[in-house]
Scaffold this motif. Structure first.
Motif, mmCIF file in Angstrom:
data_model
loop_
_atom_site.group_PDB
_atom_site.id
_atom_site.type_symbol
_atom_site.label_atom_id
_atom_site.label_comp_id
_atom_site.label_asym_id
_atom_site.label_seq_id
_atom_site.Cartn_x
_atom_site.Cartn_y
_atom_site.Cartn_z
ATOM 1 N N LEU A 1 0.831 -1.202 0.000
ATOM 2 C CA LEU A 1 0.000 0.000 0.000
ATOM 3 C C LEU A 1 0.867 1.255 0.000
ATOM 4 O O LEU A 1 0.574 2.234 -0.705
ATOM 5 N N ALA A 2 1.962 1.239 0.769
ATOM 6 C CA ALA A 2 2.842 2.399 0.858
ATOM 7 C C ALA A 2 3.492 2.708 -0.490
ATOM 8 O O ALA A 2 3.806 3.868 -0.786
ATOM 9 N N ASP A 3 3.703 1.692 -1.318
ATOM 10 C CA ASP A 3 4.252 1.907 -2.655
ATOM 11 C C ASP A 3 3.252 2.617 -3.563
ATOM 12 O O ASP A 3 3.631 3.268 -4.535
ATOM 13 N N LYS A 4 1.958 2.483 -3.259
ATOM 14 C CA LYS A 4 0.916 3.084 -4.101
ATOM 15 C C LYS A 4 0.523 4.481 -3.616
ATOM 16 O O LYS A 4 0.052 5.297 -4.399
ATOM 17 N N LYS A 5 0.679 4.738 -2.300
ATOM 18 C CA LYS A 5 0.212 5.991 -1.713
ATOM 19 C C LYS A 5 1.384 6.809 -1.169
ATOM 20 O O LYS A 5 2.312 6.262 -0.589
ATOM 21 N N LYS A 6 1.294 8.122 -1.321
ATOM 22 C CA LYS A 6 2.334 9.000 -0.798
ATOM 23 C C LYS A 6 2.290 9.034 0.719
ATOM 24 O O LYS A 6 3.319 9.022 1.391
ATOM 25 N N HIS A 7 1.087 9.112 1.270
ATOM 26 C CA HIS A 7 0.907 9.124 2.719
ATOM 27 C C HIS A 7 0.006 7.966 3.125
ATOM 28 O O HIS A 7 -1.040 7.742 2.524
ATOM 29 N N VAL A 8 0.399 7.243 4.164
ATOM 30 C CA VAL A 8 -0.426 6.174 4.723
ATOM 31 C C VAL A 8 -0.941 6.658 6.072
ATOM 32 O O VAL A 8 -0.165 6.862 7.005
ATOM 33 N N PHE A 9 -2.250 6.858 6.144
ATOM 34 C CA PHE A 9 -2.864 7.402 7.350
ATOM 35 C C PHE A 9 -3.304 6.283 8.292
ATOM 36 O O PHE A 9 -3.355 5.102 7.904
ATOM 37 N N ASP A 10 -3.626 6.670 9.539
ATOM 38 C CA ASP A 10 -4.124 5.690 10.511
ATOM 39 C C ASP A 10 -5.340 4.947 9.972
ATOM 40 O O ASP A 10 -5.497 3.743 10.180
ATOM 41 N N GLU A 11 -6.213 5.677 9.272
ATOM 42 C CA GLU A 11 -7.426 5.066 8.732
ATOM 43 C C GLU A 11 -7.097 4.002 7.694
ATOM 44 O O GLU A 11 -7.777 2.987 7.576
ATOM 45 N N ASP A 12 -6.009 4.254 6.902
ATOM 46 C CA ASP A 12 -5.583 3.258 5.918
ATOM 47 C C ASP A 12 -5.145 1.970 6.601
ATOM 48 O O ASP A 12 -5.476 0.862 6.165
ATOM 49 N N ILE A 13 -4.390 2.121 7.692
ATOM 50 C CA ILE A 13 -3.898 0.944 8.410
ATOM 51 C C ILE A 13 -5.049 0.224 9.092
ATOM 52 O O ILE A 13 -5.111 -1.008 9.103
ATOM 53 N N ASP A 14 -5.997 0.987 9.652
ATOM 54 C CA ASP A 14 -7.194 0.387 10.237
ATOM 55 C C ASP A 14 -7.907 -0.486 9.208
ATOM 56 O O ASP A 14 -8.269 -1.645 9.487
ATOM 57 N N ALA A 15 -8.127 0.070 8.013
ATOM 58 C CA ALA A 15 -8.829 -0.673 6.969
ATOM 59 C C ALA A 15 -8.030 -1.880 6.523
ATOM 60 O O ALA A 15 -8.570 -2.971 6.305
ATOM 61 N N LEU A 16 -6.715 -1.711 6.417
ATOM 62 C CA LEU A 16 -5.840 -2.801 5.972
ATOM 63 C C LEU A 16 -5.876 -3.968 6.953
ATOM 64 O O LEU A 16 -6.053 -5.132 6.560
ATOM 65 N N VAL A 17 -5.724 -3.675 8.242
ATOM 66 C CA VAL A 17 -5.692 -4.747 9.244
ATOM 67 C C VAL A 17 -7.076 -5.370 9.410
ATOM 68 O O VAL A 17 -7.210 -6.581 9.555
ATOM 69 N N SER A 18 -8.121 -4.545 9.383
ATOM 70 C CA SER A 18 -9.477 -5.084 9.480
ATOM 71 C C SER A 18 -9.757 -6.031 8.330
ATOM 72 O O SER A 18 -10.354 -7.097 8.503
ATOM 73 N N ASP A 19 -9.296 -5.654 7.135
ATOM 74 C CA ASP A 19 -9.463 -6.503 5.955
ATOM 75 C C ASP A 19 -8.716 -7.813 6.137
ATOM 76 O O ASP A 19 -9.203 -8.901 5.835
ATOM 77 N N GLU A 20 -7.495 -7.716 6.666
ATOM 78 C CA GLU A 20 -6.670 -8.906 6.876
ATOM 79 C C GLU A 20 -7.310 -9.837 7.906
ATOM 80 O O GLU A 20 -7.397 -11.046 7.711
ATOM 81 N N MET A 21 -7.813 -9.248 9.017
ATOM 82 C CA MET A 21 -8.442 -10.058 10.065
ATOM 83 C C MET A 21 -9.730 -10.686 9.570
ATOM 84 O O MET A 21 -10.053 -11.824 9.895
ATOM 85 N N GLY A 22 -10.472 -9.937 8.747
ATOM 86 C CA GLY A 22 -11.721 -10.473 8.208
ATOM 87 C C GLY A 22 -11.505 -11.636 7.275
ATOM 88 O O GLY A 22 -12.324 -12.546 7.184
ATOM 89 N N ALA A 23 -10.351 -11.623 6.551
ATOM 90 C CA ALA A 23 -10.084 -12.673 5.574
ATOM 91 C C ALA A 23 -9.519 -13.940 6.207
ATOM 92 O O ALA A 23 -9.522 -15.005 5.592
ATOM 93 N N ALA A 24 -9.022 -13.825 7.456
ATOM 94 C CA ALA A 24 -8.408 -14.985 8.098
ATOM 95 C C ALA A 24 -9.403 -16.122 8.249
ATOM 96 O O ALA A 24 -10.502 -15.941 8.729
#
Length: 520
Positions: free
Chosen positions: A370-393
């Motif tokens: 994600l950091a390679d695609k976005k200039k800034h990675v915000f807290d909300e981005d990480i929240d969504a990323l981890v929530s997505d990861e936990m949901g897929a487990a």
């Protein structure tokens, strides 16, 4: 707290019903493993009573209550039962391995419910109150009795029922505002009236159970304890049917913050509140609104220049609680593509996540992508990323690849590759637009009869490189499930969210068979 213990004058018993009333929210069903994780966290957090489910509702509910009863070490484990011997016996069987157990039996007492729901005369309801509590006492000394729709029940009849329930052996009396109709002054007066008029009221703990239909669940619950109730029934994030229940985190922090007008205490370890909120949100697929009190992502955020100036001079100018008291750190790490594992792990802790090593490595890889695609990675981005990861487990179907052809000319086509229990299957479909084509391609691999009830896209952060968070709600056979996913590509997020919802549907029917799916 043991089965027969009574709270002290200032102690408020926290009765959490996230796994029972909370799970009754349409689309909020949790798997057995998710329920166990939530129950163990509630137990660790200091919840006094965990209402684990409604054992007679289904075999799945019975199994969940039974397993929670085996695993919980500190809290009382409670099972719900209607005023019938079969319900009560089923609850008793489910709870038999608990170190401390409670049976919670209920019946409607309002004129409206008795006439139209139960179709019973008041005297018959009165008899059932006594019979149900008496029967429950055969299984445990800790029996709770609830007057469903208690806030709309005639006072004389309510007093009779409460007195009879206590005489029959009920140790907790719950007065639900079942439809969220009361206002705080009215609910205060109701609890006070019962404590003053019922002769044996001193032999039981009185409890609140307030719904949020008019937005007053927490206010009514606090009014109840000010009137003399010593138990509050609540849920993490206020999860519950219709508009939800009183939110545990709001009740607990109100008591902790406003000791001047609420001279009470709870045993909740408040730094675990944010972690509990995130876990329940991920398990139920119910997002927490940004401006939600205590655990919303904006609860400790300040953008206004005037507010920022005040905060820099003295945090108490605009914050009545310390972020760390609810599990949020006030410091912020700026995250980007040069951030390493240590910085990412600290950021996850700041946001209230604790991941195992494998889950952390997966989340870190996705963060770097994600950091390679976005200039800034915000807290909300990480929240969504981890929530997505936990949901897929643990899901049996995962999105591997997606290619979409779209535009004003020609048909919209989607080619998708799914991992179905370890087997990769690729299908191509067309549709009325790229999203429809994508969903059709998924459906060609995983046939189902579900109806799409909601498709919602929102940007996690600002800017053209923002992640898209997609919510998909499917309904099949009267059951609704919700899938959520986030990605910088809206179509990929859509595919992942749709697959997440399909996984939840398939989980009710058993694991998908890859050979059968490939043969379609």
């Amino acid at each position: 707290m043991t089965e027969t213990s009574q709270p002290t004058k200032d102690k408020i018993v926290i009765f959490d019903t996230t796994l029972r009333d909370g799970e009754q929210s349409p689309g909020a069903s949790m798997s057995l493993e998710e329920k166990l994780q939530v129950a163990e966290l509630l137990d660790e957090m200091g919840v006094d009573v965990i209402e684990a489910g409604f054992p007679i509702a289904s075999n799945g509910d019975f199994e969940a209550v039974s397993e929670i009863a085996r695993r919980v070490k500190n809290a009382v484990v409670c099972g719900l039962a209607r005023a019938s011997a079969n319900d009560i016996d089923r609850a008793g069987e489910a709870l038999k391995h608990a170190h401390a157990k409670r049976i919670h039996t209920f019946i409607s007492t309002s004129p409206l419910h008795m006439k139209y729901k139960l179709q019973l005369e008041p005297e018959k309801v009165f008899e059932k109150v006594i019979a149900s509590v008496t029967h429950a006492r055969k299984w445990t000394d800790d029996v709770e009795w609830s007057a469903e729709d208690g806030s709309r029940t005639e006072h004389d009849f309510l007093c009779r029922c409460v007195e009879a329930a206590i005489k029959a052996g009920a140790t907790t009396i719950n007065i639900p505002d079942t439809v969220g109709y009361s206002v705080p002054e009215e609910y205060f007066a109701l609890i006070q009236m019962l404590l003053n008029r019922v002769p044996n009221a001193d032999q039981a703990v009185f409890s609140t159970h307030c719904h949020d239909d008019l937005g007053m669940a927490v206010a009514n619950s606090l009014a109840g304890i000010r009137a003399g109730a010593r138990q509050i029934e609540c849920t993490i994030n206020g999860l519950g049917e219709r508009a939800g229940n009183a939110a545990l985190e709001e009740v607990v922090m109100a008591i902790r913050t406003r000791g001047d007008v609420l001279p009470f205490r709870t045993d909740i370890k408040t730094p675990m509140l944010m972690r509990a909120s995130k876990m329940v949100s991920n398990a139920s697929a119910f997002p927490v609104q940004y401006n939600k009190a205590i655990v919303g992502q904006n609860a400790f955020a300040h953008e206004s220049g005037i507010h920022q100036d005040g905060m820099l001079k003295n945090a108490q100018t605009y914050e009545i609680m310390r972020p760390e008291d609810v599990g949020v750190k006030s410091t912020s790490l700026v995250m980007g593509k040069h951030s390493g594992r240590h910085a990412f792990k600290e950021k996850l802790k700041d946001l209230g996540y604790e991941l195992g090593e494998n889950a952390f490595e997966d989340a870190f890889k996705r963060f770097k992508d994600l950091a390679d695609k976005k200039k800034h990675v915000f807290d909300e981005d990480i929240d969504a990323l981890v929530s997505d990861e936990m949901g897929a487990a643990g899901e049996s179907v995962k999105v591997i690849a997606l290619t979409v052809i779209a535009g004003t000319a020609g048909p919209q086509m989607a080619t998708i590759t799914l991992d179905v229990n370890g087997t990769h299957i690729t299908k191509m479909s067309n549709g009325d637009g790229p999203v429809d084509a994508t969903f059709n391609a998924i459906k060609s691999i995983i046939p189902h009869e579900a109806t799409l009830r909601l498709y919602q896209v929102s940007a996690v952060t600002e800017g053209t490189d923002a992640q898209a968070e997609v919510s998909v709600r499917l309904e099949e056979g009267g059951k609704q499930v919700t899938g959520r996913a986030a990605d910088t590509d809206t179509l990929v997020a859509s595919a992942k969210a749709y697959v997440s919802a399909v996984n939840k549907l398939s989980g009710n029917r058993g694991r998908l068979n890859a050979r059968e799916a490939a043969a379609v």
